[in-house]
Design a protein around this motif. Structure first.
Motif, short mmCIF file in Angstrom:
data_model
loop_
_atom_site.label_atom_id
_atom_site.label_comp_id
_atom_site.label_asym_id
_atom_site.label_seq_id
_atom_site.Cartn_x
_atom_site.Cartn_y
_atom_site.Cartn_z
N HIS A 79 -91.18 46.08 45.21
CA HIS A 79 -91.58 45.29 46.38
C HIS A 79 -92.91 45.73 46.96
O HIS A 79 -93.36 45.17 47.97
N GLU A 101 -92.07 41.48 48.19
CA GLU A 101 -91.72 41.02 46.85
C GLU A 101 -92.33 39.66 46.52
O GLU A 101 -92.59 38.85 47.41
N THR A 103 -92.01 35.92 45.33
CA THR A 103 -90.91 34.98 45.52
C THR A 103 -91.02 33.73 44.64
O THR A 103 -90.10 32.92 44.62
N ARG A 118 -93.20 37.42 49.95
CA ARG A 118 -92.13 37.17 50.91
C ARG A 118 -92.65 36.91 52.32
O ARG A 118 -92.06 36.14 53.08
N ASP A 119 -93.77 37.52 52.69
CA ASP A 119 -94.29 37.35 54.05
C ASP A 119 -95.16 36.11 54.20
O ASP A 119 -95.76 35.91 55.26
N THR A 140 -94.17 30.42 55.61
CA THR A 140 -93.17 31.33 55.05
C THR A 140 -93.42 31.42 53.54
O THR A 140 -94.44 30.93 53.06
N PHE A 141 -92.53 32.03 52.81
CA PHE A 141 -92.83 32.35 51.40
C PHE A 141 -92.72 31.14 50.47
O PHE A 141 -91.89 30.25 50.67
N SER A 143 -91.42 29.07 47.43
CA SER A 143 -90.09 29.15 46.85
C SER A 143 -89.96 28.38 45.52
O SER A 143 -88.87 28.35 44.96
#
Length: 281
Positions: A79, A101, A103, A118-119, A140-141, A143
């Motif tokens: 991570h 990490e 994503t 992730r951030d 956000t991350f 996906s």
């Protein structure tokens, strides 16, 4: 009789794992040799995390994975660190300290790789050097898999915002709110698809959304209302065949929507057209 003896001997040695696994070790990652026998036989392996390796068969789920380009294997070791490693000897070519990490799958476009964290950090990085070309901050991350069309990098985040990011500068050109997911969602949702100057993407509620590539304006959104299943997420790979958008959902629906350049609404076709260009199972 001699041949029978040789074959029997070889079969016995194979059954006990006579062939040792080859050993390639990443400099700075692990230095402890691993001479355990392996079946099926392999020519070598990279061990990125000795801690995770010790608790096999349990492990940590990684939704990003690894990608390869120019003889390098690129991905997150943990991570905190992303690296590029030679596929021939396992040596590190470069390291990049990460903000969390990965994503979404690292994706290669020419001489660059796109990394999403992730951030909500999105990076464009040179494949051969690890140099960061630009950095973008999302709500956000990421996906899902990315889609690049011309200079527009299409990114969908976990909160179902669709971003159009300029591939050269990293600036956000426009963004669309697809509707925040209600509760749990299914991972590995469909990547956005571009056709007739529009981008199409699915939501966790089972809707298909059409957005203008030029303006970022929503043209229409359609919910087939197939079942009352808890999970209706658009999954798998969406594709366009014969001017029809083919999609599938987690609740078992496989559908087709006719597309046109000036379309303002959508409806589900009564049956899916199947021809030599598409195989549905």
């Amino acid at each position: 009789m001699y041949r029978i003896f040789i074959y029997s001997y070889l079969a016995f040695m194979m059954s006990v794992g006579f062939a040792h696994s080859g050993n390639y070790f990443l400099q700075g990652v692990t230095s402890q040799k691993d001479n355990r026998l392996s079946r099926p036989f392999r020519v070598g392996h990279f061990k990125f995390s000795r801690k995770t390796d010790r608790i096999k068969p349990l492990g940590v789920a990684s939704y990003a994975g690894w990608t390869s380009a120019s003889g390098l294997l690129i991905g997150a070791v943990d991570h905190e660190w992303v690296g590029a490693f030679s596929v021939t000897n396992g040596k590190a070519k470069w390291w990049l300290h990460s903000s969390g990490e990965l994503t979404a799958p690292p994706t290669i476009y020419g001489s660059w790789v796109i990394l999403g964290f992730r951030d909500g950090t999105l990076l464009k990085v040179e494949v051969l050097t690890g140099k960061v070309v630009w950095k973008a901050n999302l709500d956000t991350f990421p996906s899902r898999d990315y889609t690049l069309v011309g200079s527009k990098l299409l990114v969908i985040t976990a909160s179902q915002y669709l971003y159009s990011v300029d591939f050269q500068s990293g600036e956000t050109q426009w963004l669309v709110d697809g509707g925040r997911p209600l509760g749990l969602t299914v991972r590995s949702l469909s990547a956005p698809v571009v056709y007739n100057e529009n981008v199409y993407f699915g939501t966790s509620s089972g809707e298909i959304v059409s957005v203008s590539m030029a303006t970022g304006k929503i043209e229409w959104r359609y919910d087939p209302e197939y079942t009352d299943s808890r999970f209706k997420d658009i999954v798998g790979e969406m594709l366009v065949v014969n001017n029809r958008l083919i999609f599938s959902r987690y609740d078992g629906l496989v559908g087709a929507i006719s597309l046109s350049a000036k379309q303002k609404t959508a409806s589900l076709e009564p049956k899916i057209p199947i021809n030599s260009n598409i195989l549905l199972s």
